[in-house]
Design an enzyme around this catalytic site. Structure first.
Site, PDB file in Angstrom:
ATOM      1  N   HIS A  43     -11.538   1.248  20.116  1.00  0.00           N
ATOM      2  CA  HIS A  43     -12.583   0.334  21.255  1.00  0.00           C
ATOM      3  C   HIS A  43     -11.443  -0.943  20.991  1.00  0.00           C
ATOM      4  O   HIS A  43     -11.410  -1.413  22.691  1.00  0.00           O
ATOM      5  CB  HIS A  43     -14.259  -0.050  20.919  1.00  0.00           C
ATOM      6  CG  HIS A  43     -14.613  -1.116  20.073  1.00  0.00           C
ATOM      7  ND1 HIS A  43     -14.753  -0.734  19.055  1.00  0.00           N
ATOM      8  CD2 HIS A  43     -14.065  -2.178  20.652  1.00  0.00           C
ATOM      9  CE1 HIS A  43     -15.052  -1.909  18.443  1.00  0.00           C
ATOM     10  NE2 HIS A  43     -14.872  -2.913  19.187  1.00  0.00           N
ATOM     11  N   ASP A  62     -13.866   5.351  14.923  1.00  0.00           N
ATOM     12  CA  ASP A  62     -13.710   4.397  15.932  1.00  0.00           C
ATOM     13  C   ASP A  62     -12.303   3.823  15.576  1.00  0.00           C
ATOM     14  O   ASP A  62     -12.716   2.611  14.902  1.00  0.00           O
ATOM     15  CB  ASP A  62     -14.827   3.143  16.246  1.00  0.00           C
ATOM     16  CG  ASP A  62     -14.169   2.177  17.305  1.00  0.00           C
ATOM     17  OD1 ASP A  62     -13.517   2.530  17.591  1.00  0.00           O
ATOM     18  OD2 ASP A  62     -15.027   1.213  17.888  1.00  0.00           O
ATOM     19  N   SER A  71     -13.990  -6.914  14.934  1.00  0.00           N
ATOM     20  CA  SER A  71     -13.715  -5.486  15.030  1.00  0.00           C
ATOM     21  C   SER A  71     -12.266  -5.132  14.764  1.00  0.00           C
ATOM     22  O   SER A  71     -11.538  -5.805  14.575  1.00  0.00           O
ATOM     23  CB  SER A  71     -13.746  -5.106  16.178  1.00  0.00           C
ATOM     24  OG  SER A  71     -15.289  -5.045  16.665  1.00  0.00           O
TER      25      SER A  71
HETATM   26  N1  ARG Z   1     -20.421  -2.549  19.998  1.00  0.00           N
HETATM   27  C1  ARG Z   1     -18.559  -2.888  19.465  1.00  0.00           C
HETATM   28  C2  ARG Z   1     -18.016  -4.632  19.648  1.00  0.00           C
HETATM   29  O1  ARG Z   1     -18.907  -5.201  19.747  1.00  0.00           O
HETATM   30  C3  ARG Z   1     -17.719  -1.895  20.143  1.00  0.00           C
HETATM   31  C4  ARG Z   1     -18.173  -1.271  21.349  1.00  0.00           C
HETATM   32  C5  ARG Z   1     -17.190  -0.722  21.678  1.00  0.00           C
HETATM   33  N2  ARG Z   1     -17.878   0.697  22.223  1.00  0.00           N
HETATM   34  C6  ARG Z   1     -18.349   0.924  23.719  1.00  0.00           C
HETATM   35  N3  ARG Z   1     -19.057   1.965  23.127  1.00  0.00           N
HETATM   36  N4  ARG Z   1     -18.765  -0.253  24.305  1.00  0.00           N
HETATM   37  O2  ARG Z   1     -17.260  -4.292  20.483  1.00  0.00           O
HETATM   38  N1  GLU Z   2     -17.269  -4.115  18.119  1.00  0.00           N
HETATM   39  C1  GLU Z   2     -17.241  -5.791  17.927  1.00  0.00           C
HETATM   40  C2  GLU Z   2     -15.969  -6.540  17.737  1.00  0.00           C
HETATM   41  O1  GLU Z   2     -15.503  -5.701  19.155  1.00  0.00           O
HETATM   42  C3  GLU Z   2     -17.142  -6.697  16.197  1.00  0.00           C
HETATM   43  C4  GLU Z   2     -19.518  -5.595  16.243  1.00  0.00           C
HETATM   44  C5  GLU Z   2     -19.646  -7.146  16.011  1.00  0.00           C
HETATM   45  O2  GLU Z   2     -20.048  -7.542  17.288  1.00  0.00           O
HETATM   46  O3  GLU Z   2     -20.203  -7.449  15.482  1.00  0.00           O
HETATM   47  O4  GLU Z   2     -15.385  -7.218  17.599  1.00  0.00           O
END
Ligand code: ARG
Ligand code: GLU
Length: 717
Positions: free
Chosen positions: A84, A220, A652
Site C-alpha cells: 500500500h 502487504d 507502515s
Molecule cells: N490501514 C493501513 C494504513 O493505515 C493500510 C491502508 C491501505 N489499505 C487499504 N485497504 N486502504 O495505512
Molecule cells: N497502515 C498504516 C500506515 O500506512 C499503519 C497502520 C497504523 O496506522 O498503525 O502507516
C-alpha cells in the site's frame, strides 16, 4: 459499584505506570529509558546495536520512503516496504493494458526496475539533543509568537551548521510541545526504483473489507531499490546510476514467531496525541469523528458507484478511494475504542489528580494554578470553530476541482501581483504541469456529484454564519438543489475538463486573467477562501496557538508529578523504536484471536465468494501442492502476525525485528479494536499487524519466480 468506587478505580487506572507495549521511543535514549525492560522481554543486543553514531547500527537500515517506512534488506540497496506504500507508484506505471495493480510487477533484471520521480528514500545519519542551545535564546518575557520566532531562527542555524560542507539535510524538531528539541541529520536518495510488487489480490488481499482488521491475510509488501552515483552518493535519476551499497542491511529470520516473542518496530510514526485533555477527547469523539465519517460515507458511495461502471475509472480512483476509506474506517474504530476505554473519564481522573497535586504546594499553585481552567475556556472557544474547520477540509476542499482551482489561482495570483519579477514562461510550465497531473486521474461525474453532496451537507450542518455567499444564489436560483447547481457549475467552468483549461492557457497573457476571474468555480473558490480567512482559520489558529504553551506546561507538570515514570513524546515523523511481544487478544466478549494467520485462512476467505477475497489461481495451486519450501513453519505457511507494539500511520513498512536484530516481518496495520492508540493505548486490545517474512519470501520466490531477490538477502532459519 458506588460512585466512590468508580472514582477510585479510575484513579488507580490512571496511576498505573506506562502500559507494557506503550510508547514510541527515541532511539538515542533507549539506553536510558528502555533497554533494561527490553532485555527482560527478550532483546539480546545492546543499545548501540539499535542506534550508534560510531559504528553501523540498525538505524542505518531503516528508511523513510514517501510517507511510509522501509527497511534495507540487501547489500545492493534493496528495500522492503508495504504494497500500500508502493500503491501510487504501481498505479503510475499501470494502464488498462499493462495493469500492474491487478497483475503485479516483477523486474527480473535491474534493467527492468522502474524509476519513480518524486519518490525519495531518507536515512537518518544522526540525532542530537539540542534543547539547551535552543532554549538559551528564549526568555520569560517573550510571548508565544516571539518565542516561536526565536526558536525557528536558532533551529535553522543549528540545522545549517549540521549541513555545512555535507550533502545532508537537517531538521530541528520540537518534542513535548517545545520543552525539548532534537536535531536530525538525514541523507536523501532520489533515484528509487520499483523492483517488485505482488498482484493486489495478494498485496491488498481483503481490501477495504479487512483493512484495520484482524485476522488478516494480506501480503502487504513491495520491493524498491535505491540507486546512487558511481561514488555511492545520492544523485537524481540517471541511467548511469548503480544500486546503492548501504552500510547495513538487516538479516532475515525465517524461523517463525512464537507467543511471547520479543518484537521491536523501528520506523517513522507520523503523529499521535497522547496528552490531549478530556475536553479535546470529547470534541474528537463527539464532533470531529462522527461528522467526518458521515462526509466520507457519501464520498465513498459516489466513487464506488462510478468505479464499478468502468475499469478506467476503477484504476484512476483506486488510490484515491483507498486513501479516503482508510481514515474513514480508522475513525470508526477509534471512536468505539475511546468509548470502551472511557477515555474522557480517564482523562478527567488524571486532570483531577493533577489539580490535587497542584493544590498541594504553593510553588505549583503559582505555576500551574490557572492551567486546567484555561483548557476549559480555550476548548469551548475552539469547539465553536471545530465543525467549520473540519468541513473546510473534509467537505469543501474534498472537492477535487475546488482544490485544483485553489492551487491554480494561487499560482496566477502570485504572478499577477508581481508580473515584473515573475517569469511568465515559468508560470506557464507550472500551470501546465499542474493541469496535466490533475486530469490524469480525474473523472468529472464523480467530482460533480461530490461537489453537490458536500455543499449540501455543509449547508445542512454548518451554522449560517459560516455559509459562503454563493449559497444565496443556490437558494434563490436553484431552489436549494445543490445537485442542480453542480450540473450548472460543471457545464460552465473551464476548470472541469482538460480542454477547458487548455483553452484558457492558449489565451494566456491576452485575457486569461479576465477569463479566470469570470469563471464560476473561481468565484466559488474565492468566496470560500475569504470566508475561511475572515471567519474560521485565523480564529481557529489563534486559539490553537494558545493551547500549545498550555500543553507544554501540562506535560511538564505531569512529568514532575510522576518522576518515576518515563514519558514518551508524541510521534512527529522522526525515527522511533516501539517494542512489545507477539500476543493474541480478545476483541470482544467471548472471543479470542490467535497471534498468527496462515495460507489456509486465505483459501478459506476465498471460498466466501466476496470480491475482496478473490485470489490468483496460481496461489491456490501452490497451496494445494502444499510445498512451502524453507518458508514453512510447523508445516504451515504463516501469512501475518500481531504483537503489542505501539505504532501509528507512518509506521507502515517498518521492519519488525526479533530479539537478535533480525527481520521477522513488515508492519502494515493496527487491529480495529486498538485504533484509539493514537490517543490512548490499551495493552489488552492494541496490536500492530505485520506480514510474516516467510510469506514475503514465499510469494516472491514461488509465486512470482523472483528468487534472485532472495539471493541478495541474508536468510537465517
Ligand atoms: N490501514 C493501513 C494504513 O493505515 C493500510 C491502508 C491501505 N489499505 C487499504 N485497504 N486502504 O495505512
Ligand atoms: N497502515 C498504516 C500506515 O500506512 C499503519 C497502520 C497504523 O496506522 O498503525 O502507516
Amino acid at each position: 459499584m458506588t460512585r466512590f468506587q468508580t472514582t477510585l478505580l479510575l484513579f488507580l487506572l490512571t496511576f498505573l505506570p506506562v502500559f507494557p507495549g506503550e510508547g514510541m521511543w527515541l532511539p538515542l535514549l533507549v539506553d536510558r529509558y528502555n533497554l533494561e525492560e527490553m532485555q527482560k522481554k527478550g532483546f539480546r543486543l545492546s543499545a548501540e546495536d539499535i542506534y550508534s553514531v560510531n559504528r553501523p547500527s540498525m538505524k542505518d537500515a531503516v528508511v523513510r520512503i514517501g510517507g511510509c517506512t522501509g527497511v534495507v534488506v540487501s547489500d545492493q540497496g534493496l528495500v522492503l516496504t508495504n504494497h500500500h506504500c508502493a500503491y501510487r507508484s504501481i498505479q503510475s506505471h499501470s494502464s488498462v493494458d499493462n495493469d500492474y495493480l491487478t497483475d503485479g510487477f516483477w523486474a527480473m533484471t535491474t534493467d527492468e526496475e522502474l524509476p519513480n520521480p518524486g519518490l525519495t528514500v531518507t536515512f537518518t545519519v544522526r540525532m542530537e539533543d539540542v534543547t539547551d542551545r535552543v532554549l538559551a535564546v528564549i526568555d520569560e518575557g517573550m510571548d508565544e509568537n516571539e518565542r516561536q520566532a526565536a526558536i525557528d531562527a536558532i533551529s535553522r542555524s543549528i540545522a545549517e551548521e549540521a549541513m555545512e560542507g555535507t550533502r545532508y539535510d537537517a531538521d530541528v524538531n520540537a518534542f513535548y510541545f517545545g520543552s525539548e528539541y532534537y536535531l536530525f541529520v538525514y541523507e536523501v536518495f532520489d533515484d528509487v526504483r520499483l523492483v517488485g510488487a505482488p498482484p493486489s489480490s495478494i498485496g491488498k488481499f481483503g481490501g477495504d473489507t479487512d483493512n484495520w482488521m484482524w485476522p488478516r491475510h494480506t501480503g502487504d509488501f513491495a520491493f524498491f531499490r535505491i540507486y546512487a552515483d558511481s561514488d555511492n552518493k545520492p544523485a537524481g535519476y540517471s541511467e548511469e546510476n548503480v544500486p546503492y551499497s548501504p552500510p547495513v542491511s538487516l538479516p532475515v529470520s525465517a524461523g517463525g514467531v512464537r507467543e511471547g516473542d520479543f518484537t521491536m518496530v523501528y520506523g517513522f510514526p507520523g503523529s499521535t496525541r497522547q496528552y490531549l485533555t478530556s475536553q479535546a477527547v470529547e470534541i474528537i469523539t463527539g464532533l470531529t469523528n462522527p461528522h467526518n465519517i458521515r462526509l466520507r460515507d457519501e464520498r465513498l458511495a459516489i466513487m464506488g458507484r462510478e468505479m464499478e461502471k468502468s475499469d478506467t475509472v476503477r484504476i484512476k480512483y483506486a488510490s484515491k478511494f483507498a486513501g479516503v476509506s482508510n481514515a474513514w474506517k480508522r475513525w470508526q474504530g477509534e471512536n468505539r475504542g475511546l468509548a470502551r476505554l472511557d477515555a474522557t473519564g480517564r482523562k478527567k481522573a488524571l486532570e483531577d489528580k493533577f489539580a490535587a497535586w497542584v493544590e498541594d504546594d504553593a510553588g505549583r499553585r503559582e505555576r500551574y494554578g490557572d492551567l486546567l481552567p484555561s483548557f476549559d475556556s480555550l476548548y469551548s472557544r475552539l469547539e465553536y470553530y471545530t465543525l467549520p474547520m473540519e468541513y473546510g477540509r473534509e467537505a469543501l476542499y474534498a472537492i477535487e476541482s475546488v482544490r485544483f482551482v485553489n492551487d491554480f489561482i494561487r499560482l496566477t495570483d502570485a504572478y499577477l501581483m508581481n508580473p515584473e519579477e515573475y517569469d511568465a514562461d515559468f508560470l506557464m510550465v507550472l500551470l501546465e504541469t499542474a493541469t496535466e497531473n490533475f486530469f490524469r486521474d480525474y473523472h468529472r461525474p464523480i467530482d460533480r456529484q461530490v461537489f453537490g453532496k458536500m455543499l449540501e451537507m455543509y449547508m445542512d450542518n454548518i451554522d449560517e454564519e459560516f455559509h459562503p455567499s454563493f449559497f444565496e444564489k443556490v437558494i434563490d436560483d436553484f431552489d436549494s438543489d445543490f445537485s442542480l447547481f453542480a450540473s450548472h457549475v460543471y457545464n460552465s467552468s473551464f476548470f472541469v475538463s482538460r480542454e477547458g483549461v487548455d483553452e484558457l492557457l492558449e489565451n494566456y497573457a491576452a485575457d486569461m486573467a479576465e477569463l479566470i476571474e469570470d469563471d464560476i468555480l473561481v468565484r466559488i473558490v474565492r468566496d470560500i477562501r475569504s470566508l475561511y480567512i475572515d471567519r474560521v482559520t485565523v480564529a481557529w489558529h489563534e486559539v490553537n496557538d494558545q493551547l500549545v504553551p498550555r500543553y507544554r506546561l501540562f506535560v511538564e507538570g505531569l512529568r514532575m508529578m510522576e518522576p518515576g515514570r518515563a514519558f514518551y513524546p508524541d510521534a512527529n515523523r522522526t525515527l522511533r523504536v516501539a517494542y512489545g511481544q507477539v500476543k493474541g487478544y480478545s476483541p470482544r466478549d467471548a472471543v479470542y484471536y490467535e497471534k498468527y494467520t496462515t495460507l489456509s485462512g486465505v483459501i478459506d476467505k476465498n471460498r466466501s465468494g466476496i470480491s475482496d477475497y478473490v485470489i490468483p489461481q496460481k496461489l491456490k495451486e501452490l497451496y494445494d501442492e502444499g510445498d512451502f519450501g524453507s518458508g514453512s513453519v510447523d508445516g504451515e505457511m504463516r501469512v501475518g502476525f500481531i504483537a503489542s507494539n505501539h505504532t501509528t500511520g507512518g509506521n507502515s513498512g517498518s521492519p519488525v525485528i526479533n530479539g537478535d536484530g533480525q527481520l521477522i516481518g513488515i508492519n502494515f496495520d493496527r487491529v480495529w479494536e486498538g485504533t484509539m492508540s493514537d490517543i490512548m493505548f490499551d495493552p489488552e486490545k492494541c496490536r500492530n499487524i505485520s506480514v510474516d517474512i516467510n510469506y514475503i519470501l514465499f510469494i516472491t520466490e514461488r509465486f512470482a519466480g523472483a528468487g534472485h531477490l532472495l539471493e541478495e538477502m541474508t536468510i537465517l532459519q
